[in-house]
Design a protein around this motif. Structure first.
Motif, short mmCIF file in Angstrom:
data_model
loop_
_atom_site.label_atom_id
_atom_site.label_comp_id
_atom_site.label_asym_id
_atom_site.label_seq_id
_atom_site.Cartn_x
_atom_site.Cartn_y
_atom_site.Cartn_z
N GLN A 73 0.82 -1.21 0.00
CA GLN A 73 0.00 0.00 0.00
C GLN A 73 0.86 1.26 0.00
OE1 GLN A 73 -3.17 0.12 -0.67
NE2 GLN A 73 -3.36 -2.11 -0.65
N ALA A 74 1.99 1.24 0.72
CA ALA A 74 2.89 2.40 0.75
C ALA A 74 3.48 2.68 -0.63
CB ALA A 74 4.01 2.18 1.76
N LEU A 75 3.87 1.63 -1.34
CA LEU A 75 4.40 1.81 -2.70
C LEU A 75 3.32 2.31 -3.65
CD1 LEU A 75 6.69 -1.33 -3.00
CD2 LEU A 75 7.42 1.04 -2.85
N LYS A 76 2.13 1.73 -3.56
CA LYS A 76 1.02 2.17 -4.41
C LYS A 76 0.70 3.65 -4.15
CE LYS A 76 -1.03 -0.42 -6.79
NZ LYS A 76 -0.78 -0.70 -8.22
N ALA A 77 0.74 4.08 -2.87
CA ALA A 77 0.48 5.47 -2.51
C ALA A 77 1.52 6.41 -3.13
CB ALA A 77 0.44 5.63 -0.99
N GLN A 78 2.72 5.91 -3.37
CA GLN A 78 3.78 6.70 -4.01
C GLN A 78 3.69 6.65 -5.53
OE1 GLN A 78 6.01 8.70 -2.67
NE2 GLN A 78 5.81 8.18 -0.53
N GLY A 79 2.69 5.92 -6.04
CA GLY A 79 2.52 5.81 -7.49
C GLY A 79 3.42 4.77 -8.12
N ILE A 80 3.95 3.86 -7.31
CA ILE A 80 4.86 2.82 -7.80
C ILE A 80 4.07 1.55 -8.11
CG2 ILE A 80 6.85 1.36 -7.21
CD1 ILE A 80 7.84 3.73 -5.45
N THR A 81 4.20 1.04 -9.32
CA THR A 81 3.57 -0.21 -9.71
C THR A 81 4.33 -1.37 -9.07
OG1 THR A 81 2.87 0.72 -11.81
CG2 THR A 81 3.00 -1.68 -11.69
N VAL A 82 3.60 -2.33 -8.49
CA VAL A 82 4.23 -3.45 -7.78
C VAL A 82 3.91 -4.76 -8.50
CG1 VAL A 82 4.39 -4.70 -5.60
CG2 VAL A 82 4.03 -2.22 -5.59
N VAL A 83 4.95 -5.56 -8.73
CA VAL A 83 4.81 -6.91 -9.28
C VAL A 83 5.41 -7.86 -8.26
CG1 VAL A 83 5.42 -8.48 -11.15
CG2 VAL A 83 4.90 -6.09 -11.66
#
Length: 128
Positions: A73-83
């Motif tokens: 969720q922290a990465l998504k909040a920074q606009g980072i796509t997660v795989v």
């Protein structure tokens, strides 16, 4: 389109626990090719600090093995796509991603926060 991709990194391999990685392989990708890459130490940052660390390095995408929901969720909040759910040789994973052949595996999420002590294994099955 240019992407800056990070992979938790240890000795040439994808490191299995995002929040405990000591370094990231950070690479610039464009049109299916790796333009440049470097191993960047986390300088002691872990878990909650890593989203900001990656954003400060211009990261747009993060490829990892296991990851807790908080980090996701922290990465998504920074606009980072997660795989999630990747493993093996980091350079191979990076090349596969550049060519568009990797997708997120939501089953690779850790369902709880812990220290992975001896005899304890995470429910995601990506690290022990």
């Amino acid at each position: 389109m240019k992407k800056v991709t990070a992979i938790p990194y240890d000795n040439g391999q994808v490191f299995g626990h995002f929040g405990k990685t000591q370094a990231f392989l950070i690479a610039e990708l464009e049109t299916g090719k790796i333009l440049r890459s470097a191993v960047v130490p986390t300088e002691g940052k872990g878990h909650g600090e890593l989203a900001g660390f990656l954003k400060a390095h211009g990261v747009t995408d993060c490829l990892c093995g296991g990851m807790g929901e908080g980090a996701y969720q922290a990465l998504k909040a920074q606009g980072i796509t997660v795989v999630r759910g990747v493993s093996g040789k980091a350079e191979t994973v990076l090349q596969n991603y550049a060519q568009g052949s990797l997708q997120d595996d939501p089953q690779a999420a850790c369902s709880h926060h812990h220290d992975h002590q001896a005899g304890h294994s995470c429910s995601c099955g990506k690290h022990s």
